[in-house]
Design an enzyme around this catalytic site. Sequence first.
Site, PDB file in Angstrom:
ATOM      1  N   GLU A  34      10.275 -34.910  11.462  1.00  0.00           N
ATOM      2  CA  GLU A  34       9.404 -35.421  10.490  1.00  0.00           C
ATOM      3  C   GLU A  34       8.490 -36.257  10.671  1.00  0.00           C
ATOM      4  OE1 GLU A  34      10.090 -36.100   7.255  1.00  0.00           O
ATOM      5  OE2 GLU A  34      12.430 -37.050   7.660  1.00  0.00           O
ATOM      6  N   LEU A 125      12.018 -39.442  -1.574  1.00  0.00           N
ATOM      7  CA  LEU A 125      12.342 -37.899  -1.329  1.00  0.00           C
ATOM      8  C   LEU A 125      11.094 -36.918  -2.502  1.00  0.00           C
ATOM      9  CD1 LEU A 125      15.698 -38.836  -3.561  1.00  0.00           C
ATOM     10  CD2 LEU A 125      15.520 -37.969  -1.019  1.00  0.00           C
ATOM     11  N   SER A 126      10.158 -37.046  -2.343  1.00  0.00           N
ATOM     12  CA  SER A 126       8.756 -36.241  -3.112  1.00  0.00           C
ATOM     13  C   SER A 126       9.040 -35.947  -4.441  1.00  0.00           C
ATOM     14  CB  SER A 126       8.785 -35.034  -1.929  1.00  0.00           C
ATOM     15  OG  SER A 126       8.808 -35.020  -0.874  1.00  0.00           O
ATOM     16  N   ASP A 172       6.222 -30.597   1.726  1.00  0.00           N
ATOM     17  CA  ASP A 172       6.925 -31.817   0.934  1.00  0.00           C
ATOM     18  C   ASP A 172       6.471 -30.200   0.010  1.00  0.00           C
ATOM     19  OD1 ASP A 172       7.655 -33.693   1.924  1.00  0.00           O
ATOM     20  OD2 ASP A 172       5.867 -35.888   1.192  1.00  0.00           O
TER      21      ASP A 172
HETATM   22  C1  GLA Z   1       5.848 -37.692   4.380  1.00  0.00           C
HETATM   23  C2  GLA Z   1       4.531 -36.802   3.721  1.00  0.00           C
HETATM   24  C3  GLA Z   1       4.638 -35.182   4.625  1.00  0.00           C
HETATM   25  C4  GLA Z   1       4.909 -35.355   5.610  1.00  0.00           C
HETATM   26  C5  GLA Z   1       6.796 -36.345   5.637  1.00  0.00           C
HETATM   27  C6  GLA Z   1       7.366 -36.970   7.377  1.00  0.00           C
HETATM   28  O1  GLA Z   1       6.391 -37.309   3.130  1.00  0.00           O
HETATM   29  O2  GLA Z   1       4.172 -36.140   2.727  1.00  0.00           O
HETATM   30  O3  GLA Z   1       3.571 -34.578   4.905  1.00  0.00           O
HETATM   31  O4  GLA Z   1       4.695 -35.731   6.800  1.00  0.00           O
HETATM   32  O5  GLA Z   1       6.249 -37.142   4.506  1.00  0.00           O
HETATM   33  O6  GLA Z   1       7.675 -36.203   7.571  1.00  0.00           O
END
Ligand code: GLA
Length: 385
Positions: A34, A125-126, A172
Site C-alpha cells: 500500500e 475499492l477503486s 488500480d
Molecule cells: C489509491 C491509489 C493507488 C495507490 C493506493 C494506495 O488506491 O489510487 O494508486 O496509491 O491508493 O496503495
Amino acid sequence: MTSPAGARELFRSRFGGTADGVWFAPGRVNLMGEHTDYNEGYVLPFALGQGIVAAAARRADRRLVLCSAREPGQVEVDLDRLAPGGVTGWAAYPAGVAWALAAAGHEVPGAALAIDSGVPAGAGLSSSAALECVTALALTELAGPARDRRELAAIARRAENDFVGVPSGIMDQSASLLSQRGHALLLDCRSLESSQVPFDPAASRARLLLINTRVRHELTAGEYGRRRAECARAAGLLGVPSLRYLTDTAELDRIDDPVLRRRARHVVTDDQRVLEVVGWLTSAPGDAYPEIGRLLTQAHLSLRDDFEISWPEADVAVEAALAAGALGARMIGGGFGGSVLALVREDAADPVRAAVADAFARRSWTAPEFLAAAPSDGARRAGLQ
Ligand code: GLA
C-alpha cells in the site's frame, strides 16, 4: 446488481436505440503493498467480481454523451473541446479518459455510454479506476481492434492524474485491466512488468472477508498528496530516485526527521511484505495462509503507526476480527476511509463477521457492509445479450 442486460436496458431507456456492445471493468482489492506504487515499488492486487458496466454505441458526431444509473439526466461533452477542469463530478472520469486517449494519439469516436456500478463508491475499492477502465475499453473497442492493456492502464491513470486532478499511482488501473481469475497480480511499478500469482484461498479452506467500514474514502482530500510528497522528500534526503531503491531499513537511520523516517519505513517494509506473500503463494501455497495473515496484520500496524493513514473504524474492525480468530487483517487502499480485508479460516468467517458487526454496534457506528472478495478476471467485453 449490475448486469450487461441491465446496462443495455439503461441505454435503451435513457438514450433510445440499441447499444453496440457492453463492457465491464472490476474494482480491486490490494492484498499487499500500500502506497508503494508511486514509490516505484511492488503491489499485489486482485480484481473483484464486482465492477462497472457500460453499454455503449458510436455516434456520428463528435459528442461523448454519458448517463449513470445513479444520477438523473445525462452529461454531454464536445470531444474537440475537452480540457482538464472542464468537466466535474463523476463524468470527469470518462471524459478524462477520452481526453487522455486522444492525447496519446488514439482515435476517439463520438459515443454514448450508459453506466451502472456494482462497486460501492468511497469504499476504497477503486470504483473510479473501474469507471476509467471500462470507458477506455469501450471507446477503443468501438473505434477498432483491442489495444494493449498496459497502455490503456497508463492512459486511464493519466486521466485521473491530469484531468480529474487526483495524484494516484498505477495500481488500480492495472488491477482492473490485467487481473486474472484465481490470481493476484504482482506488479513492479518501476519496470511495469507484471505476473500472475496463483491465489486461491478457498482451495486451502481460507476465505477473504471484505469489510466496508462505511467511512467514505476520498482520494482528493489532501492527505494522499501529502504522503506522496513526504515519500519523495525521504527519497531525496537519501539520494535515491524513489524509496523502491532501498531494501534495508537500517539505511533509514540517516533520515533525521522522525515522521519522514516512519513514512519511508512503511514503504520499504511493505515492499518486502509483497515479496514475502508472493514467496509463500508460489513455494508453499498449502502453508501460506497463516503466514499471509501474519503479514496482513503487520502491514496494518505499519499503515496505522508509521504511515498514519488508518481510521478508528478500520482499527476496530481489525482488532475485532483478530480477536474472533482471523488469521490476519488490514485496512486497504489509500486510507482515511474505505475497507478492511480480513483473511479467515472457512469456519471462522461467521464468528468474525459477527464480532466486527458487534464491535460497531457497541459504538453506535453505522453497521459495516460485508462483501465477497474472490480473485476475478479483469476488464472485458461482456457477452451479447
Ligand atoms: C489509491 C491509489 C493507488 C495507490 C493506493 C494506495 O488506491 O489510487 O494508486 O496509491 O491508493 O496503495
